[in-house]
Design an enzyme around this catalytic site. Structure first.
Site, PDB file in Angstrom:
ATOM      1  N   ASP A  67       1.693  15.994   3.287  1.00  0.00           N
ATOM      2  CA  ASP A  67       1.115  16.458   2.932  1.00  0.00           C
ATOM      3  C   ASP A  67      -0.008  18.004   3.945  1.00  0.00           C
ATOM      4  O   ASP A  67       1.028  17.980   5.510  1.00  0.00           O
ATOM      5  CB  ASP A  67       0.171  15.559   3.472  1.00  0.00           C
ATOM      6  CG  ASP A  67      -0.029  14.794   4.697  1.00  0.00           C
ATOM      7  OD1 ASP A  67       0.036  15.093   5.071  1.00  0.00           O
ATOM      8  OD2 ASP A  67      -0.814  13.486   4.087  1.00  0.00           O
ATOM      9  N   ASN A 136      -8.220   2.786   4.649  1.00  0.00           N
ATOM     10  CA  ASN A 136      -8.574   2.078   2.919  1.00  0.00           C
ATOM     11  C   ASN A 136      -7.279   1.903   2.156  1.00  0.00           C
ATOM     12  O   ASN A 136      -7.357   1.929   1.448  1.00  0.00           O
ATOM     13  CB  ASN A 136     -10.245   3.342   2.619  1.00  0.00           C
ATOM     14  CG  ASN A 136      -8.543   4.400   2.517  1.00  0.00           C
ATOM     15  OD1 ASN A 136      -7.308   4.716   2.846  1.00  0.00           O
ATOM     16  ND2 ASN A 136      -9.229   5.678   2.189  1.00  0.00           N
ATOM     17  N   HIS A 138      -4.755   4.516   2.160  1.00  0.00           N
ATOM     18  CA  HIS A 138      -3.912   5.221   2.109  1.00  0.00           C
ATOM     19  C   HIS A 138      -2.782   5.657   2.635  1.00  0.00           C
ATOM     20  O   HIS A 138      -2.659   5.238   3.972  1.00  0.00           O
ATOM     21  CB  HIS A 138      -4.630   6.467   2.080  1.00  0.00           C
ATOM     22  CG  HIS A 138      -5.554   7.171   3.372  1.00  0.00           C
ATOM     23  ND1 HIS A 138      -6.203   6.967   3.869  1.00  0.00           N
ATOM     24  CD2 HIS A 138      -4.108   7.827   4.450  1.00  0.00           C
ATOM     25  CE1 HIS A 138      -6.022   7.910   4.585  1.00  0.00           C
ATOM     26  NE2 HIS A 138      -4.357   8.157   4.813  1.00  0.00           N
ATOM     27  N   GLU A 143      -5.099   8.739  -1.908  1.00  0.00           N
ATOM     28  CA  GLU A 143      -6.689   7.893  -1.951  1.00  0.00           C
ATOM     29  C   GLU A 143      -6.533   6.704  -2.872  1.00  0.00           C
ATOM     30  O   GLU A 143      -6.181   6.961  -3.988  1.00  0.00           O
ATOM     31  CB  GLU A 143      -7.894   8.589  -1.430  1.00  0.00           C
ATOM     32  CG  GLU A 143      -7.712   9.840  -0.466  1.00  0.00           C
ATOM     33  CD  GLU A 143      -8.616   9.143   0.659  1.00  0.00           C
ATOM     34  OE1 GLU A 143      -8.374   7.731   0.973  1.00  0.00           O
ATOM     35  OE2 GLU A 143      -9.060  10.155   1.344  1.00  0.00           O
TER      36      GLU A 143
END
Length: 242
Positions: A67, A136, A138, A143
C-alpha cells in the site's frame, strides 16, 4: 495455519528473516509482497545484515508493496516509498526497476489501481506475502466493511487506523485520510503468507483473526481460508489464543 510464539523480539525477527532468506536461497527470482509499519522493521534489519554478510541476494527478486498513502510524494519522510528505501530496498542489491509501490500522487487513482493489478498479474502469484495486523483486523489497508475489494483500490482510512499511524507524522492531522492498497483477493492469492504480530495490545485482535469467525468485519480472519499461512507472534500478542 502454523502459529509460532516467541519469547523475545530477536528470536521472532530471526525467524521471520530466516523464512524470507530461505525462500530467496531456493528461488532467487521470488516475488515478495512487502509490508510497512513498525512490525516488520526488525525482520528487515535481519535481512539487511544477512545481505551484508553475503548470505542472501535480492538481485533477481521482485518486490510489490501492499500500500501507499494518497497525497504523499515518494520523497515525503512518511511515505511508504521512503520507509522501504530506509529499511530494506535501499540497503540491499535489488534493482530499483524490480521494486513496485502504488503511486499515491497519480492524477487518476483508479487507473493507478488498475495498472498495479495488471503488473501483479504479469508476475502471477506472489511467492511470499508479509503482513502485519491492524488493531481493527485490517491487513494492508483493507479496513473492516460489509464487503471487501479483491484488487488494488482506493480506501478511506478508519479513524482508529489514522490514530495508530499518527506516530509516524509530526501532527495527527497530517495523517492522510486515504490510501491505495492491494485487495484481500490479491493477498490471498499469494503462495505463502507470513503474518507477524507484536504486543499485548494486539492480543484480542489476534484471537479474533486466527480463531474467531471468518467475517469481513475482521479482514484478517479471511487468512483462515488460506492453505499456507505462517504466523509469528511474541508472547504478548499470542496471550489470548486457546
Amino acid at each position: 495455519m502454523n502459529i509460532l510464539t516467541f519469547r523475545t523480539q530477536e528470536e521472532l525477527n530471526k525467524a521471520g528473516a530466516g523464512i524470507i532468506t530461505g525462500l530467496l536461497q531456493t528461488n532467487p527470482r521470488a516475488v515478495l509482497g512487502l509490508a510497512t509499519g513498525s512490525t516488520p522493521i526488525g525482520i528487515y534489519q535481519e535481512l539487511v545484515e544477512s545481505h551484508r554478510q553475503a548470505l542472501v541476494s535480492f538481485a533477481k527478486a521482485t518486490a510489490f508493496n501492499l500500500d501507499e498513502y494518497v497525497g504523499l510524494e515518494p520523497g515525503h519522510p512518511a511515505s511508504y516509498y521512503t520507509f522501504m528505501q530506509e529499511h530494506l530496498l535501499g540497503l540491499v542489491d535489488i534493482p530499483p526497476q524490480q521494486c513496485h509501490i502504488p503511486s499515491g500522487t497519480a492524477t487518476d487513482l483508479q487507473a493507478e489501481c488498475a495498472s498495479y493489478d495488471s503488473l501483479l498479474e504479469e508476475y502471477g502469484q506472489i511467492d511470499l506475502q508479509l503482513l502485519g495486523l491492524g488493531h481493527n483486523g485490517h491487513i494492508g489497508f483493507n479496513e473492516p466493511d460489509a464487503t471487501l475489494e479483491g484488487g488494488t483500490h482506493l480506501v478511506e482510512l478508519k479513524e482508529s487506523t489514522r490514530t495508530a499511524n499518527a506516530r509516524f507524522f509530526d501532527k495527527p492531522e497530517q495523517v492522510p485520510t486515504h490510501a491505495l492498497t492491494m485487495g484481500v483477493g490479491t493477498i490471498l492469492k499469494a503462495k505463502m503468507i507470513l503474518l507477524v504480530v507484536r504486543g499485548a495490545d494486539k492480543a484480542e485482535i489476534v484471537q479474533r483473526a486466527l480463531q474467531g469467525p471468518i467475517t469481513t468485519d475482521c479482514p484478517a480472519s479471511l487468512l483462515q481460508t488460506h492453505p499456507h499461512v505462517v504466523v509469528l507472534l511474541d508472547s504478548e500478542a499470542g496471550g489470548l489464543l486457546k
